[in-house]
Write a protein that holds these residues in place. Structure first.
Motif, PDB file in Angstrom:
ATOM      1  N   PRO A 143       7.971  23.322 -10.534  1.00  0.00           N
ATOM      2  CA  PRO A 143       7.584  21.821 -10.446  1.00  0.00           C
ATOM      3  C   PRO A 143       7.777  21.401  -9.062  1.00  0.00           C
ATOM      4  CG  PRO A 143       8.495  22.192 -12.617  1.00  0.00           C
ATOM      5  CD  PRO A 143       8.833  23.394 -11.974  1.00  0.00           C
ATOM      6  N   GLU A 144       8.961  21.500  -8.446  1.00  0.00           N
ATOM      7  CA  GLU A 144       9.280  20.768  -7.133  1.00  0.00           C
ATOM      8  C   GLU A 144       8.210  21.457  -6.078  1.00  0.00           C
ATOM      9  OE1 GLU A 144      11.434  18.535  -6.480  1.00  0.00           O
ATOM     10  OE2 GLU A 144      11.972  18.463  -8.490  1.00  0.00           O
ATOM     11  N   SER A 145       7.718  22.296  -6.421  1.00  0.00           N
ATOM     12  CA  SER A 145       6.623  22.988  -5.098  1.00  0.00           C
ATOM     13  C   SER A 145       5.517  22.193  -5.181  1.00  0.00           C
ATOM     14  CB  SER A 145       6.316  24.332  -5.637  1.00  0.00           C
ATOM     15  OG  SER A 145       7.313  25.344  -5.535  1.00  0.00           O
ATOM     16  N   TRP A 146       5.309  21.325  -6.181  1.00  0.00           N
ATOM     17  CA  TRP A 146       4.079  20.535  -6.371  1.00  0.00           C
ATOM     18  C   TRP A 146       4.380  19.272  -5.286  1.00  0.00           C
ATOM     19  CZ3 TRP A 146       0.694  20.375 -11.052  1.00  0.00           C
ATOM     20  CH2 TRP A 146       0.670  21.497 -11.728  1.00  0.00           C
ATOM     21  N   LYS A 147       5.732  18.914  -4.988  1.00  0.00           N
ATOM     22  CA  LYS A 147       6.101  17.681  -4.463  1.00  0.00           C
ATOM     23  C   LYS A 147       5.368  17.619  -3.210  1.00  0.00           C
ATOM     24  CE  LYS A 147       9.869  14.887  -3.142  1.00  0.00           C
ATOM     25  NZ  LYS A 147      11.429  14.636  -3.354  1.00  0.00           N
ATOM     26  N   ALA A 148       5.396  18.848  -2.446  1.00  0.00           N
ATOM     27  CA  ALA A 148       4.925  18.586  -1.022  1.00  0.00           C
ATOM     28  C   ALA A 148       3.673  18.574  -0.892  1.00  0.00           C
ATOM     29  CB  ALA A 148       5.651  20.199  -0.501  1.00  0.00           C
ATOM     30  N   GLN A 200       5.552   8.863  -5.091  1.00  0.00           N
ATOM     31  CA  GLN A 200       4.851   9.500  -6.314  1.00  0.00           C
ATOM     32  C   GLN A 200       5.641  10.492  -7.261  1.00  0.00           C
ATOM     33  OE1 GLN A 200       1.575  10.551  -3.401  1.00  0.00           O
ATOM     34  NE2 GLN A 200       0.256  10.192  -5.188  1.00  0.00           N
ATOM     35  N   TRP A 201       6.701  11.065  -6.651  1.00  0.00           N
ATOM     36  CA  TRP A 201       7.296  12.271  -7.359  1.00  0.00           C
ATOM     37  C   TRP A 201       8.705  11.537  -7.894  1.00  0.00           C
ATOM     38  CZ3 TRP A 201       5.618  16.422  -8.671  1.00  0.00           C
ATOM     39  CH2 TRP A 201       6.756  17.518  -9.143  1.00  0.00           C
ATOM     40  N   LYS A 202       8.456  10.896  -9.198  1.00  0.00           N
ATOM     41  CA  LYS A 202       9.408  10.170 -10.039  1.00  0.00           C
ATOM     42  C   LYS A 202       9.145  10.636 -11.549  1.00  0.00           C
ATOM     43  CE  LYS A 202      10.291   6.460  -6.912  1.00  0.00           C
ATOM     44  NZ  LYS A 202      10.217   5.004  -6.810  1.00  0.00           N
ATOM     45  N   ALA A 208       3.148  18.229 -13.439  1.00  0.00           N
ATOM     46  CA  ALA A 208       3.705  19.406 -12.961  1.00  0.00           C
ATOM     47  C   ALA A 208       4.670  19.924 -13.997  1.00  0.00           C
ATOM     48  CB  ALA A 208       4.634  19.086 -11.583  1.00  0.00           C
ATOM     49  N   HIS A 209       5.517  19.377 -14.414  1.00  0.00           N
ATOM     50  CA  HIS A 209       6.731  19.784 -15.241  1.00  0.00           C
ATOM     51  C   HIS A 209       6.004  20.190 -16.638  1.00  0.00           C
ATOM     52  CE1 HIS A 209       9.363  17.866 -12.416  1.00  0.00           C
ATOM     53  NE2 HIS A 209      10.339  18.793 -13.277  1.00  0.00           N
TER      54      HIS A 209
END
Length: 223
Positions: free
Chosen positions: A11-16, A24-26, A35-36
Motif C-alpha cells: 500500500p505504501e507504494s501508492w502514496k508516491a 491525502q495519505w492518512k 490502497a490497503h
C-alpha cells in the motif's frame, strides 16, 4: 505520462503517486483506505466480489483482476494536465476484458458541479473538454449542469481505456468507506441520466456506447 509501470511493494507504494501525499495519505482518507483494501485482496476485495455476484449480471459471475494501476492518469481533449483516477483495473471476464475505473470515497465529494467547474467565462480548453465528454457519453449539456464533473471524467476514462485494449465491457465503480454511503445521491443523479436505477451495493447497466457495454456500480465497505 510514461507507459512503463513498476510492481507495487504494498500500500505504501501508492502514496508516491498522490498529488499531495502528506495531506491525502492518512487513515480514514480515501486514498489510504482504497490502497490497503485492494492490496490486501488476493483478487478483488471481498465486498466487490460479493456485489458483482449478487448483481445477477452474467458478466460479473467470474471476474479475474489482471492488473491494477493506482492514481492512473487519463488525458481528455482540451486539458493541459491529465486528471487522475484513484485506481484503474483491467480484468478478465468470460467474453474478454473488462476495464474498471474505481473512485474511492470517504468524506470528500465528487468535486465541483459542472456549472461551477465551467464558471461564468469558460476557457476554450474547458469548453472543448466538456463537448468531448458530452459526445462520448451521449449526454446534453442542459441535463448535466448540476452533475459532479468528476463523475463524467471517471466514466469517460473507463470507456477510453476500454477502447485502447479492445474491451467490450467497462465499469465505473465507486468504492465508499462510509457506512452512510455519503455522496450516493450525487452518484445516483448521474446514473439516472442513462435511464438506469442506481442502488447501493449493486451494479446497473449496461448501456452501449460505441460498441462498449458500460456499467455503473456503488460498493459500501464496512470496515
Amino acid at each position: 505520462m510514461s507507459k512503463f509501470y513498476v510492481p507495487s511493494q504494498g500500500p505504501e507504494s501508492w502514496k508516491a503517486f498522490l498529488a499531495d501525499p502528506e495531506k491525502q495519505w492518512k487513515e480514514g482518507y480515501s486514498a489510504y483506505e482504497l490502497a490497503h483494501c485492494w492490496e490486501s485482496s488476493a483478487n478483488l476485495p471481498m465486498i466487490v466480489e460479493n456485489v458483482f455476484k449478487e448483481s445477477k449480471l452474467p458478466i460479473f459471475d467470474d471476474v479475474e483482476m489482471l492488473y491494477g494501476f493506482p492514481e492512473y492518469k487519463v488525458a481528455i481533449p482540451g486539458g493541459n494536465a491529465s486528471s487522475q483516477n484513484d485506481l484503474y483495473v483491467i480484468a478478465k471476464v468470460k467474453n474478454g476484458l473488462l476495464t474498471i475505473m474505481v473512485e474511492g470515497k470517504v468524506s470528500e465529494p465528487f468535486g465541483e458541479t459542472v456549472d461551477l467547474w465551467l464558471g461564468n467565462n469558460p476557457s476554450d480548453g474547458k469548453r472543448k473538454r466538456l463537448n468531448y465528454l458530452l459526445s462520448l457519453l451521449r449526454l446534453h449539456e442542459n441535463h448535466i449542469t448540476k452533475i459532479r464533473y468528476q463523475l463524467l471524467h471517471r466514466t469517460a476514462s473507463a470507456l477510453i481505456e476500454a477502447k485502447k485494449v479492445n474491451a467490450k465491457n467497462s465499469l465505473m465503480l465507486v468504492h465508499s468507506f462510509r457506512h452512510e454511503a455519503k455522496w450516493f445521491k450525487d452518484y445516483a443523479n448521474f446514473v439516472k441520466l442513462f435511464d438506469l436505477t442506481p442502488l447501493e451495493n449493486n451494479i446497473v447497466g449496461p448501456i452501449q456506447l460505441d460498441g462498449i457495454n458500460l456499467y455503473f456500480g456503488w460498493v459500501t465497505e464496512v470496515r
